[in-house]
Design an enzyme around this catalytic site. Sequence first.
Site, mmCIF file in Angstrom:
data_model
loop_
_atom_site.group_PDB
_atom_site.id
_atom_site.type_symbol
_atom_site.label_atom_id
_atom_site.label_comp_id
_atom_site.label_asym_id
_atom_site.label_seq_id
_atom_site.Cartn_x
_atom_site.Cartn_y
_atom_site.Cartn_z
ATOM 1 C CB SER A 1 -0.952 -0.043 1.203
ATOM 2 O OG SER A 1 -2.003 0.877 1.050
ATOM 3 C CG ASP B 1 -6.065 -2.942 -4.271
ATOM 4 O OD1 ASP B 1 -6.905 -2.162 -3.783
ATOM 5 O OD2 ASP B 1 -4.853 -2.848 -4.045
ATOM 6 C CG HIS C 1 -5.242 -2.830 -0.310
ATOM 7 N ND1 HIS C 1 -4.586 -2.299 -1.405
ATOM 8 C CD2 HIS C 1 -4.729 -2.177 0.767
ATOM 9 C CE1 HIS C 1 -3.733 -1.369 -1.009
ATOM 10 N NE2 HIS C 1 -3.785 -1.291 0.301
#
Length: 700
Positions: free
Chosen positions: A542, A623, A655
Amino acid sequence: MTIRAAHFTPEVLLEAPRRSEATPNSKGSLALFSVSTYSFSEHKRQSELRVLDISRNESKLVTDSEDASNPKFLDDNLITVLESKDGATNVLIGDVNDFKKTNYTAGTIDGSVDDWKIKDVGKGKYLIAIAASTQPDGTLYNSEKAKKPVTTGRIYNSTFVRHWDTWVTANKNSIWVGTLSKDSKTSKFALGHFENKLKDSGLESPIPPFGGAGDFDITDTNLAFVAKDPKLNPAFNTKQNLYVIKLDNGSSPKKIDIPGFEGATSNPNFSPDGKKLAFLSMVQNGYEADKNQIFLLDVEQSDPPKGLFTTPDNKGTWDRSPSSITWSNDQKNLYVTAEENARVKLFSIPLAANSTNSSFPKAVFDEGSVASTTFLDSGLFISSSSLIDNSAYHLVPSSGAPKLLSSSSRSGSSFGLSRSQVSEIHFPGAKPGTTIQAWLIKPSFFDDSKKYPLAYLVHGGPQGAWEDSWSTRWNPAVFAEQGYVVVTPNPTGSTGFGQELTDAIGGEWGGLPYQDLVNGFDYVEKNLSYVDTDRAVALGASYGGYMMNWIQGNDLGRKFKALVTHDGVFSIPGQLGTEEIYFPNREFGGPFWENKDAWNKWDPAQKTENWATPHLIIHSEKDFRLTIAEGLAAFNVLQEKGVESQFLTFPDENHWVLKPENSLLWHTVVLDFINRKVGLKAYSEQSETAKALKESALSG
């Protein structure tokens, strides 16, 4: 685990029993929990509900039905359990000591129940509040009975068309309230009629995608819940409001205004007598990482909520951001969890009779990271974890030291891990006067006369932190047991070190935190003689993935033998494709067309001419927070430049990589890529299961 693992590997991590937070009965003699275990040899998960005898530290099976979940105590021995069947939910009741023989169905709810709360209102009657998906007409949604569409097309007239990993539909979450009553003749409970308390309100609660029982609470007279402000588009706003509904007069939800607080309100929690409501709220709309502040509402009065430790400028005097609230039974204390210095601690707040600011919070439990708290007459029952222990239950008595009641991993020893492997380092931050903390995790076979390669892990968020807590996705001990010394820095933007450090990352994505990471690497290089920084790798997901891409284009990138980006940002303007537009708007000072320079300043794509370090890119198709185009773009650049690189993707993951077989493949590909660069054995050479998985995934 009854057998000690010879070596902590990804397979041990993923096959280890995963134990939930525990719910004790009122006496504190028993505690309910769920546990799931996955077998790679059978490709199967087994789930159980169990009850722990706290005094004996022994547990026994309640049920091993795959359809059973969410157990609750009705009294000290009687429990109720949800059972999913054909898109509906059966409510089962039975004696916890012999649930298999004594359970019966008290009633059926014609939909899937996500979470629930139960309130004893006396005389054999309980109120039940359930969270369930609801159709536009206000009726329960049953996935098995729903009419199937004849087209796959969807039409949207406003943005926020998808969230996390799901496309938005017309169905919304609602809170339904019903009864569970004992028949005086049969002594059995029966489920009564349920009413949708949010019908025609335009409100949705719990709030997707992660909302649950923490989004609402119930007393015998009132329901409190939080919901997104219906007048504001959730793609551009984080504002969540608090609402209270009286249960006995058919009234509509009443919005509770909190002057000066326009951000997200969360965690409503009624006092035991139901007269007061504690909750959390943020000042800023559009900022997920703003500081939570504590409020008390007198439910029976018309006065506005009163803030604990609030100040005229709304900054507050307590520089921590609490995340959950528990009342003491006598209502004289609040217990709140909050991050502090890379741990999630439990704090006690005494409440004076006529004041909301009687005493500053005091930490009463600071071992690892607290997940949940229940107040008992005998003390506080706490579920927690740490970097070496995946699940621990403690009792914190009113006086004296915390007592460990149960550890799923025997304080890490079942995994071959120990607390002696974990320590902390501190080094100067980029901003004058700041000090950056990092966890340091050594291999269990560490020998200070030898040198070990460095695994430098950067967390996501960016407003997040590496905490003293367990993870099945990014577990530092997995890397340590491969033979790395692992360093997990908490640079500018991290939470739990004061709101100023958290806020300082705004407009500084590749600035202050990057320099913090440079400083941390320099500290390791100069001060830890047992770390071979010539054999260093860096990994992140991320925001951590963004930082890997940013490092790749800057000088620090040449310090590493390999980089790993999981679901990271390749181009900051590409964040216009995210579902939560408020996030880049806040981080870069406003909409892209008004602040192009700020959006482009820290854009990794602008420095691709420098990319040269071997790089593994991982990005999954579901995602929606960071679209797969980001991963593909980064991989395409690496390939076109001739930089050694690899791309791993999962069409069915978001994600996070959550499915066990996918997770094992993830670990295998990651460890193979980095291990070979630093002279360690590839993981696919250590495990036949891992090798077979990787061979089956090779696509070209």
